[in-house]
Write an enzyme that holds these catalytic residues in place. Structure first.
Site, PDB file in Angstrom:
ATOM      1  N   GLN A 271       0.819  -1.215   0.000  1.00 48.83           N
ATOM      2  CA  GLN A 271       0.000   0.000   0.000  1.00 48.83           C
ATOM      3  C   GLN A 271       0.851   1.263   0.000  1.00 48.83           C
ATOM      4  O   GLN A 271       0.329   2.365   0.062  1.00 48.83           O
ATOM      5  CB  GLN A 271      -0.933  -0.010   1.220  1.00 48.83           C
ATOM      6  CG  GLN A 271      -1.945  -1.140   1.167  1.00 48.83           C
ATOM      7  CD  GLN A 271      -2.776  -1.258   2.445  1.00 48.83           C
ATOM      8  OE1 GLN A 271      -2.590  -0.519   3.399  1.00 48.83           O
ATOM      9  NE2 GLN A 271      -3.691  -2.223   2.463  1.00 48.83           N
TER      10      GLN A 271
ATOM     11  N   HIS B  40      -1.008  -0.080   5.661  1.00 47.10           N
ATOM     12  CA  HIS B  40      -1.473   0.912   6.640  1.00 47.10           C
ATOM     13  C   HIS B  40      -0.457   2.019   6.925  1.00 47.10           C
ATOM     14  O   HIS B  40      -0.040   2.227   8.060  1.00 47.10           O
ATOM     15  CB  HIS B  40      -1.883   0.229   7.956  1.00 47.10           C
ATOM     16  CG  HIS B  40      -2.983  -0.777   7.773  1.00 47.10           C
ATOM     17  ND1 HIS B  40      -3.506  -1.508   8.809  1.00 47.10           N
ATOM     18  CD2 HIS B  40      -3.661  -1.176   6.664  1.00 47.10           C
ATOM     19  CE1 HIS B  40      -4.457  -2.320   8.362  1.00 47.10           C
ATOM     20  NE2 HIS B  40      -4.554  -2.127   7.058  1.00 47.10           N
TER      21      HIS B  40
ATOM     22  N   GLU C 149     -14.741   4.320   9.895  1.00 44.91           N
ATOM     23  CA  GLU C 149     -15.213   5.374  10.796  1.00 44.91           C
ATOM     24  C   GLU C 149     -15.038   6.771  10.221  1.00 44.91           C
ATOM     25  O   GLU C 149     -14.102   7.042   9.490  1.00 44.91           O
ATOM     26  CB  GLU C 149     -14.419   5.316  12.118  1.00 44.91           C
ATOM     27  CG  GLU C 149     -14.593   4.027  12.883  1.00 44.91           C
ATOM     28  CD  GLU C 149     -13.794   4.010  14.191  1.00 44.91           C
ATOM     29  OE1 GLU C 149     -13.069   4.994  14.455  1.00 44.91           O
ATOM     30  OE2 GLU C 149     -13.910   3.019  14.915  1.00 44.91           O
TER      31      GLU C 149
ATOM     32  N   TYR D 101      -8.950   6.969  20.207  1.00 49.60           N
ATOM     33  CA  TYR D 101     -10.064   6.536  19.347  1.00 49.60           C
ATOM     34  C   TYR D 101     -10.301   5.033  19.394  1.00 49.60           C
ATOM     35  O   TYR D 101     -11.122   4.505  18.654  1.00 49.60           O
ATOM     36  CB  TYR D 101      -9.873   7.096  17.928  1.00 49.60           C
ATOM     37  CG  TYR D 101     -10.160   8.585  17.956  1.00 49.60           C
ATOM     38  CD1 TYR D 101     -11.435   9.074  17.729  1.00 49.60           C
ATOM     39  CD2 TYR D 101      -9.168   9.481  18.357  1.00 49.60           C
ATOM     40  CE1 TYR D 101     -11.722  10.421  17.858  1.00 49.60           C
ATOM     41  CE2 TYR D 101      -9.443  10.841  18.488  1.00 49.60           C
ATOM     42  CZ  TYR D 101     -10.722  11.302  18.238  1.00 49.60           C
ATOM     43  OH  TYR D 101     -11.012  12.630  18.389  1.00 49.60           O
TER      44      TYR D 101
ATOM     45  N   TYR E 230     -10.813 -10.002   8.984  1.00 47.09           N
ATOM     46  CA  TYR E 230     -11.267 -10.398   7.657  1.00 47.09           C
ATOM     47  C   TYR E 230     -11.620 -11.881   7.580  1.00 47.09           C
ATOM     48  O   TYR E 230     -12.330 -12.304   6.696  1.00 47.09           O
ATOM     49  CB  TYR E 230     -10.241 -10.006   6.594  1.00 47.09           C
ATOM     50  CG  TYR E 230     -10.344  -8.552   6.248  1.00 47.09           C
ATOM     51  CD1 TYR E 230     -11.507  -8.055   5.671  1.00 47.09           C
ATOM     52  CD2 TYR E 230      -9.323  -7.661   6.530  1.00 47.09           C
ATOM     53  CE1 TYR E 230     -11.643  -6.712   5.366  1.00 47.09           C
ATOM     54  CE2 TYR E 230      -9.457  -6.311   6.231  1.00 47.09           C
ATOM     55  CZ  TYR E 230     -10.619  -5.849   5.650  1.00 47.09           C
ATOM     56  OH  TYR E 230     -10.751  -4.523   5.352  1.00 47.09           O
TER      57      TYR E 230
END
Ligand code: HEC
Length: 473
Positions: A182, A252, A345, A355, A366
């Site tokens: 990513q 991430h 979110e 959070y 998953y």
């Protein structure tokens, strides 16, 4: 007597079944039978749809990769009436159905619908034009001035559009990125005082090249520089994490950059795939950070006095932040982040707040297993809005300007997996209404309201940028 009779019928049916299977084309026949038995009542006996959409129209509203289609079948879309087949079908059977669908798709030579040239929404009919094409995984868009637009491409290129024309040459000399997983070149953000100082900020995955290492560890890094003669110059490193916190995972990274009015900027780093670290103060991952525009640490950051904490941390317990935007009227920081399966979110970010990831979450792993029994806990903030199953939220921006007047200060939320742009009407920190204004034109990586008030949508597959303007009524 009756029992024996029914058993006999079952045996005959099974026999007939296996004979017909042997005669049919070998690969997908198992899938076709399973489809007919379990799926056709809703998705159509002849694959045409009916009580639910066709599964061979090349439109995958809820994710088009094999992994996502399998997941949607396995865990269902309960809020829409799509049952979960986790307990009824094995993974192999689900794969067989999918193979059948893919074969049917190519047999009927189905083509994916192209880019729409018009959209209808509650408030506006919208013109859609392709603003830029010929890009490779465009990631982010920003606007240095009224004539120029900068677009990042994840493999590591920064592209310039002037007066609507994409320059074929990428900006020279931009930093080397780790283009893997990513990671790559991610955000581009223009300093609000660009007209005076020319600063442009870039976020990317930065690898530590140590000799003899096959898989160099990497982390999100922020630099700023200027563009002169189509070349990146004057580069300064604005944020670099301690090197012992770099990770060899490739997921991430975050990462968006947004400027506050008080001279600071925020950026997010995802948990880098190691979820517990989002709760650790001595690590940069799983956090939103706040720094001054020159990279120094603001004295009023929430954890500057906490000795074990990294002083740049603004919030923690964030899984993978993908959107950051400042509300034009209130000046508050809003954020979107990817949840696991379910639980994407929308958050209102306040200094020093936890959070909750991974202690509390609306999502599952998953593979369907539980991450946490808890959806809430005292001392941990709740999202303002969440999406289950996860839509894969991405870029975020508020509507500004006169062009979409009725949408002033409404929030645009892009989504990769669901290929959509949602428009959220927010009042007093609550979402009053959500409308999907663009659907299935491609994976939405970024959304932005330009200086002209038009809405720009950065898509992946196809790799293009759309420009949305209201039609005159
Ligand atoms: C009771 C009705 C019903 C049955 C039976 C059913 N589905 Fe669905 N399915 C839905 C609904 C409703 C949706 C949501 C989208 C829509 O409205 O079509 C959906 C959506 C899906 C999607 C997501 C489509 C997309 O565009 O991303 C997949 C994949 C899917 N179903 C696969 C299956 C498979 C495979 C089976 C059989 C094993 C099956 N479904 C059986 C009702 C059903």
């Amino acid at each position: 007597m009756k029992i024996v009779f029914t058993t006999a019928i079952v045996v005959i049916v099974l026999l007939a079944h296996s004979i017909s299977q042997a005669a049919a084309e070998p690969k997908s026949s198992a899938g076709r039978d399973l489809y007919t038995q379990y799926c056709s009542s809703c998705h159509g006996l002849n694959l045409q749809g009916g009580n639910a959409k066709s599964l061979v129209d090349k439109v995958w509203q809820f994710g088009d990769s094999r992994r996502q289609i399998i997941k949607n079948t396995k865990f269902g879309l309960p809020h829409l009436g799509m049952p979960a087949y986790e307990k009824t079908l094995t993974d192999l059977q689900i794969t067989q159905i999918l193979d059948y669908l893919k074969e049917a798709e190519s047999y009927y030579a189905v083509v994916k619908p192209g880019t729409p040239d018009q959209l209808k929404t509650l408030d506006y009919n919208i013109n859609v034009e392709i603003f830029a094409s010929g890009l490779e995984v465009p990631w982010s868009i920003d606007f240095p001035d009224s004539r120029s637009v900068l677009i990042t491409e994840r493999p590591g290129r920064l592209r310039l559009v002037t007066d609507g024309k994409l320059d074929a040459r990428p900006i020279a000399n931009t930093p080397k990125v780790l283009n893997e997983g990513q990671g790559g070149l991610m955000d581009v953000a223009i300093n609000p005082e660009y007209a005076q100082n020319g600063w442009i900020y870039l976020a990317y995955s930065h690898a530590l090249e140590k000799s003899g290492q096959k898989r160099p560890p990497a982390m999100t890094r922020i630099v700023r520089g200027r563009i002169k003669d189509h070349t990146w110059t004057d580069q300064q490193v604005i944020y670099e994490a301690p090197h012992d916190t770099y990770r060899t995972t490739r997921i991430h990274y975050g990462c968006r950059i947004v400027f506050d009015r008080d001279g600071t900027l925020y950026f997010g780093i995802g948990d880098r795939g190691i979820m517990q670290q989002a709760q650790q103060f001595d690590l940069p991952n799983g956090k939103i950070h706040r720094i001054n525009r020159d990279g120094t640490v603001p004295k009023d950051n929430p954890f500057v006095k906490k000795s074990e904490a990294l002083p740049t941390i603004y919030t923690y317990g964030n899984r993978n932040p993908q959107g950051l935007a400042i509300h034009p009227a209130t000046g508050q920081l809003w954020q979107t982040e990817h949840g696991p399966l379910g639980g994407d979110e929308l958050n209102l970010m306040l200094p020093g707040v936890n959070y909750g990831w991974p202690v509390i979450t609306y999502g599952k792993n998953y593979n369907g297993t539980i991450i946490s029994e808890l959806e809430e806990k005292s001392g941990m903030a709740q999202p303002i809005w969440y999406w289950t199953p996860s839509i894969a939220v991405c870029g975020l921006d508020f509507c500004r300007g006169e062009m979409f007047k009725k949408w002033k200060n409404h929030l645009l939320v892009g989504a990769l997996k669901y290929e959509q742009v949602s428009l959220l009407d927010i009042k007093d920190n609550r979402v009053l209404h959500e409308e999907v204004i663009l659907k299935n034109a491609g994976r939405v990586r970024d959304v932005a309201c330009g200086p002209d008030g038009a809405i720009y949508v950065v898509l992946n597959s196809p790799d293009i940028v759309l420009r949305l303007t209201p039609m005159q009524k």
